[in-house]
Write a protein that holds these residues in place. Structure first.
Motif, PDB file in Angstrom:
ATOM      1  N   ALA A  97      26.238  43.702  42.908  1.00 54.06           N
ATOM      2  CA  ALA A  97      26.697  44.582  43.979  1.00 54.06           C
ATOM      3  C   ALA A  97      25.526  45.065  44.825  1.00 54.06           C
ATOM      4  CB  ALA A  97      27.429  45.777  43.375  1.00 54.06           C
ATOM      5  N   ARG A  98      25.852  45.632  45.972  1.00 54.03           N
ATOM      6  CA  ARG A  98      24.851  46.252  46.846  1.00 54.03           C
ATOM      7  C   ARG A  98      24.005  47.251  46.085  1.00 54.03           C
ATOM      8  NH1 ARG A  98      21.371  48.449  48.983  1.00 54.03           N
ATOM      9  NH2 ARG A  98      21.268  49.594  50.954  1.00 54.03           N
ATOM     10  N   ALA A  99      24.601  47.947  45.133  1.00 55.30           N
ATOM     11  CA  ALA A  99      23.914  49.002  44.397  1.00 55.30           C
ATOM     12  C   ALA A  99      22.807  48.487  43.485  1.00 55.30           C
ATOM     13  CB  ALA A  99      24.926  49.797  43.566  1.00 55.30           C
ATOM     14  N   ARG A 100      22.715  47.163  43.281  1.00 53.80           N
ATOM     15  CA  ARG A 100      21.668  46.637  42.413  1.00 53.80           C
ATOM     16  C   ARG A 100      20.289  46.719  43.056  1.00 53.80           C
ATOM     17  NH1 ARG A 100      25.621  46.728  39.730  1.00 53.80           N
ATOM     18  NH2 ARG A 100      24.655  48.750  39.476  1.00 53.80           N
ATOM     19  N   GLY A 134      16.818  47.228  40.598  1.00 53.92           N
ATOM     20  CA  GLY A 134      18.089  47.795  40.170  1.00 53.92           C
ATOM     21  C   GLY A 134      18.326  49.219  40.595  1.00 53.92           C
ATOM     22  N   THR A 135      17.532  49.753  41.513  1.00 53.77           N
ATOM     23  CA  THR A 135      17.686  51.139  41.946  1.00 53.77           C
ATOM     24  C   THR A 135      18.138  51.195  43.397  1.00 53.77           C
ATOM     25  OG1 THR A 135      15.394  51.341  42.682  1.00 53.77           O
ATOM     26  CG2 THR A 135      15.858  51.855  40.379  1.00 53.77           C
ATOM     27  N   LEU A 136      18.630  52.363  43.800  1.00 57.16           N
ATOM     28  CA  LEU A 136      19.123  52.555  45.153  1.00 57.16           C
ATOM     29  C   LEU A 136      18.022  52.329  46.181  1.00 57.16           C
ATOM     30  CD1 LEU A 136      21.348  55.393  46.517  1.00 57.16           C
ATOM     31  CD2 LEU A 136      19.064  55.110  47.469  1.00 57.16           C
ATOM     32  N   ASP A 137      18.369  51.636  47.248  1.00 57.66           N
ATOM     33  CA  ASP A 137      17.511  51.596  48.424  1.00 57.66           C
ATOM     34  C   ASP A 137      18.392  51.519  49.669  1.00 57.66           C
ATOM     35  OD1 ASP A 137      16.441  48.353  47.274  1.00 57.66           O
ATOM     36  OD2 ASP A 137      18.240  48.833  48.415  1.00 57.66           O
ATOM     37  N   ILE A 138      17.839  51.929  50.794  1.00 56.67           N
ATOM     38  CA  ILE A 138      18.582  52.000  52.046  1.00 56.67           C
ATOM     39  C   ILE A 138      17.838  51.193  53.104  1.00 56.67           C
ATOM     40  CG2 ILE A 138      19.376  53.539  53.892  1.00 56.67           C
ATOM     41  CD1 ILE A 138      19.772  55.714  51.825  1.00 56.67           C
ATOM     42  N   PHE A 139      18.615  50.413  53.873  1.00 56.82           N
ATOM     43  CA  PHE A 139      18.070  49.677  55.014  1.00 56.82           C
ATOM     44  C   PHE A 139      18.186  50.557  56.261  1.00 56.82           C
ATOM     45  CE2 PHE A 139      19.852  46.420  52.195  1.00 56.82           C
ATOM     46  CZ  PHE A 139      18.797  45.514  52.091  1.00 56.82           C
ATOM     47  N   ALA A 140      17.185  50.485  57.137  1.00 57.25           N
ATOM     48  CA  ALA A 140      17.243  51.220  58.405  1.00 57.25           C
ATOM     49  C   ALA A 140      16.544  50.389  59.482  1.00 57.25           C
ATOM     50  CB  ALA A 140      16.580  52.583  58.266  1.00 57.25           C
ATOM     51  N   ARG A 141      17.140  50.372  60.679  1.00 60.31           N
ATOM     52  CA  ARG A 141      16.536  49.677  61.814  1.00 60.31           C
ATOM     53  C   ARG A 141      16.089  50.701  62.846  1.00 60.31           C
ATOM     54  NH1 ARG A 141      20.500  46.065  65.240  1.00 60.31           N
ATOM     55  NH2 ARG A 141      21.234  48.163  65.747  1.00 60.31           N
ATOM     56  N   ASP A 142      14.839  50.574  63.285  1.00 61.98           N
ATOM     57  CA  ASP A 142      14.363  51.531  64.278  1.00 61.98           C
ATOM     58  C   ASP A 142      14.575  50.992  65.693  1.00 61.98           C
ATOM     59  OD1 ASP A 142      12.286  49.729  64.804  1.00 61.98           O
ATOM     60  OD2 ASP A 142      10.774  50.904  63.732  1.00 61.98           O
ATOM     61  N   TYR A 145      13.918  51.490  52.521  1.00 60.11           N
ATOM     62  CA  TYR A 145      13.544  52.740  51.883  1.00 60.11           C
ATOM     63  C   TYR A 145      13.976  52.666  50.419  1.00 60.11           C
ATOM     64  CZ  TYR A 145      12.314  54.926  56.314  1.00 60.11           C
ATOM     65  OH  TYR A 145      11.702  55.246  57.503  1.00 60.11           O
ATOM     66  N   PRO A 146      13.065  52.306  49.514  1.00 59.11           N
ATOM     67  CA  PRO A 146      13.422  52.193  48.099  1.00 59.11           C
ATOM     68  C   PRO A 146      13.248  53.524  47.372  1.00 59.11           C
ATOM     69  CG  PRO A 146      11.235  51.297  48.455  1.00 59.11           C
ATOM     70  CD  PRO A 146      11.719  51.810  49.787  1.00 59.11           C
ATOM     71  N   THR A 147      13.863  53.627  46.204  1.00 60.71           N
ATOM     72  CA  THR A 147      13.703  54.807  45.351  1.00 60.71           C
ATOM     73  C   THR A 147      13.210  54.371  43.977  1.00 60.71           C
ATOM     74  OG1 THR A 147      15.946  54.769  44.434  1.00 60.71           O
ATOM     75  CG2 THR A 147      15.644  55.920  46.534  1.00 60.71           C
ATOM     76  N   ASP A 148      12.828  55.366  43.178  1.00 66.98           N
ATOM     77  CA  ASP A 148      12.353  55.069  41.827  1.00 66.98           C
ATOM     78  C   ASP A 148      13.457  55.181  40.781  1.00 66.98           C
ATOM     79  OD1 ASP A 148      12.793  57.800  41.671  1.00 66.98           O
ATOM     80  OD2 ASP A 148      10.754  58.314  41.042  1.00 66.98           O
ATOM     81  N   GLY A 149      14.692  55.422  41.212  1.00 68.69           N
ATOM     82  CA  GLY A 149      15.799  55.560  40.271  1.00 68.69           C
ATOM     83  C   GLY A 149      15.938  56.946  39.690  1.00 68.69           C
ATOM     84  N   HIS A 150      15.075  57.883  40.097  1.00 73.06           N
ATOM     85  CA  HIS A 150      15.131  59.257  39.567  1.00 73.06           C
ATOM     86  C   HIS A 150      15.131  60.292  40.678  1.00 73.06           C
ATOM     87  CE1 HIS A 150      14.514  57.678  35.538  1.00 73.06           C
ATOM     88  NE2 HIS A 150      13.499  56.970  35.998  1.00 73.06           N
ATOM     89  N   GLY A 151      15.613  59.903  41.864  1.00 73.36           N
ATOM     90  CA  GLY A 151      15.735  60.866  42.947  1.00 73.36           C
ATOM     91  C   GLY A 151      14.502  61.010  43.811  1.00 73.36           C
ATOM     92  N   GLY A 162      24.287  53.143  45.876  1.00 69.25           N
ATOM     93  CA  GLY A 162      24.000  53.150  44.447  1.00 69.25           C
ATOM     94  C   GLY A 162      23.797  54.548  43.895  1.00 69.25           C
ATOM     95  N   ASP A 163      23.021  54.628  42.826  1.00 65.01           N
ATOM     96  CA  ASP A 163      22.764  55.871  42.089  1.00 65.01           C
ATOM     97  C   ASP A 163      21.387  56.393  42.480  1.00 65.01           C
ATOM     98  OD1 ASP A 163      22.454  57.900  40.237  1.00 65.01           O
ATOM     99  OD2 ASP A 163      22.293  56.559  38.504  1.00 65.01           O
ATOM    100  N   PHE A 164      21.354  57.514  43.186  1.00 62.11           N
ATOM    101  CA  PHE A 164      20.092  58.057  43.691  1.00 62.11           C
ATOM    102  C   PHE A 164      19.289  58.767  42.613  1.00 62.11           C
ATOM    103  CE2 PHE A 164      17.689  61.544  45.795  1.00 62.11           C
ATOM    104  CZ  PHE A 164      16.841  60.780  46.572  1.00 62.11           C
ATOM    105  N   ASN A 165      19.948  59.577  41.785  1.00 60.24           N
ATOM    106  CA  ASN A 165      19.220  60.444  40.856  1.00 60.24           C
ATOM    107  C   ASN A 165      19.194  59.945  39.413  1.00 60.24           C
ATOM    108  OD1 ASN A 165      21.920  60.867  40.438  1.00 60.24           O
ATOM    109  ND2 ASN A 165      21.812  63.109  40.404  1.00 60.24           N
ATOM    110  N   GLY A 166      19.746  58.763  39.159  1.00 59.74           N
ATOM    111  CA  GLY A 166      19.621  58.172  37.831  1.00 59.74           C
ATOM    112  C   GLY A 166      20.532  58.737  36.771  1.00 59.74           C
ATOM    113  N   ASP A 167      21.624  59.385  37.180  1.00 60.39           N
ATOM    114  CA  ASP A 167      22.539  59.957  36.188  1.00 60.39           C
ATOM    115  C   ASP A 167      23.688  59.021  35.840  1.00 60.39           C
ATOM    116  OD1 ASP A 167      24.016  60.057  38.504  1.00 60.39           O
ATOM    117  OD2 ASP A 167      24.528  62.191  38.359  1.00 60.39           O
ATOM    118  N   GLY A 168      23.666  57.808  36.361  1.00 57.05           N
ATOM    119  CA  GLY A 168      24.723  56.846  36.069  1.00 57.05           C
ATOM    120  C   GLY A 168      25.926  56.929  36.982  1.00 57.05           C
TER     121      GLY A 168
END
Length: 411
Positions: free
Chosen positions: A146-149, A155-163, A171-177, A355-361
């Motif tokens: 899924a997109r959330a992978r 396997g953590t949330l990331d967001i695409f952005a076009r300027d 914009y990737p995250t570390d899986g813990h917010g 996906g999951d931003f803060n890692g709580d499932g």
């Protein structure tokens, strides 16, 4: 000359009984001792019978990298005659074959499970002779990632952005917010007027991006699983008549990711993916979608249903669910939906689910207001499991970014 066979003379019954009694008494008195090695056969203890009230149910996220779960919260075991407490064990199967090492209440599908049917068996044991094995309801076919992978393979949330200059950023995250450093992953993207990530669309296990240009051509940009690209392919034309594309996940239950498209008249169409970067036959599946902005939310409620979130004209955040049969559930009336999970969303310029931003499932939703603030709405499905849509709550809504109003696309 015939002769009759002589019959023995009848004897008095009292005499026979006396002889038998005397012989029995004598036998008891003079019976030799049993050999030391001889044992008296043990009497078999009959097995107790195990019963259950309520059947285990298989749910969770049936996608590659997701987490499938066996729910036994409404299953109760009994044994007769009573005594002892049961233990519970699990086995998982792939197309009917036991999966080695899969013995817990959860299972995370891998690439080997793609498009295969995963089922689970639950064994309730009181003792070695008193156990019952039942199959959990709702075996599920595993869908592509899924997109959330996540686009960069962690396997953590990331967001695409076009300027405004046409750069595509990740914009990737570390899986813990927490955000990781932003990365430029493309240039010249300002020639596209619609961007969406369907998850893994070509079946290679990595998250991809779809882009439509002003001529109505649709392109697939194949992700390489580490934050970059393999190549771009044209996968359609004539898409200019659709005002909105959204990533539905595996909407028809065949194990591949699909796309929902809304035309200018508000008609909704399903474009099923074929699992290798192309399409199966599309079809009309609904109407009345004009005036709404919608995003695919995957298995947002933590069960096997796929969810689409829509904002209405008056600002409600509506949830629509599908049992992965190619249609939305209609809840008693055509065009109806599961319910509202938010109000006042008319102040949100863009929103999405990645996906999951803060890692709580739990799956979370981001929203960008008209001042450019990025708010993360933290999902909480604990009440949903008890009371359905009316039990859904948000754990919180922290502002996690500023200056997002300058992007021309966020997805």
């Amino acid at each position: 000359m015939e002769t009759a066979t002589p019959m023995p003379a009848a004897r008095p019954k009292r005499r026979l009984l006396s002889v038998l009694t005397a012989s029995l008494v004598a036998g008891l008195l003079v019976a030799p001792a049993m050999p030391a090695e001889a044992t008296v056969p043990a009497m078999a203890v009959p097995a107790r019978y195990v019963f259950i009230n309520g059947t285990p149910v298989l749910g969770g996220d049936p996608t590659v990298g997701g987490l499938m779960k066996v729910d036994i919260s409404t299953t109760f075991a009994y044994v007769t005659p009573e005594g002892g407490s049961p233990s519970v064990s699990y086995t998982w199967t792939r197309d009917g074959v036991v999966i080695p090492g899969a013995t817990g209440p959860t299972y995370r599908p891998s690439g080997a499970d793609l498009a295969r049917v995963i089922a689970a068996n639950v064994t309730i044991t009181y003792d070695a002779d008193s156990q019952l094995t039942v199959r959990a309801e709702n075996p599920l076919r595993v869908a592509a990632a899924a997109r959330a992978r996540g686009f960069n393979g962690d396997g953590t949330l990331d967001i695409f952005a076009r300027d405004a200059s046409g750069r595509l950023l990740l914009y990737p995250t570390d899986g813990h917010g927490n955000w990781q450093p932003a990365q430029v992953i493309g240039w010249g993207w300002n020639g596209f007027n619609s961007l969406v990530s369907p998850g893994d669309f070509d079946g290679d296990g990595t998250v991809d991006v779809m882009a439509r240009d002003t001529q109505g051509r649709l392109f697939l940009y194949q992700g390489n699983g580490s934050g970059g690209w393999k190549k771009a392919l044209q996968i359609g034309q004539g898409w200019q008549d659709f005002r909105e594309l959204s990533a539905a996940g595996d909407f028809n239950g065949d194990g591949t990711n699909d796309i929902l498209a809304v035309d200018n008249a508000g008609s909704l169409f399903l474009y099923p993916g074929n699992g290798s970067g192309g399409w199966l036959q599309s079809r009309w599946i609904g109407q009345g979608w004009q005036g709404m902005d919608s995003v695919g939310a995957g298995h947002f409620f933590g069960n096997s249903s796929v969810v689409t979130l829509s904002t209405s004209f008056w600002g409600d955040l509506q949830a629509r669910t599908s049992n992965r049969n190619g249609y939305f559930e209609e809840y008693g009336a055509p065009g109806s939906y599961a319910g509202n999970i938010g109000w006042g969303w008319d102040s949100i310029a863009r929103f999405g689910m990645a996906g999951d931003f803060n890692g709580d499932g739990e799956s979370d939703v981001y929203g960008i207001d008209r001042n450019g603030s990025l708010t993360m709405y933290l999902g909480d499905t604990s009440g949903f499991r008890r009371a359905g849509i009316y039990g859904f709550r948000w754990k919180g809504s922290p502002v996690v970014g500023w200056g997002w109003g300058g992007f021309t696309a966020v997805f």
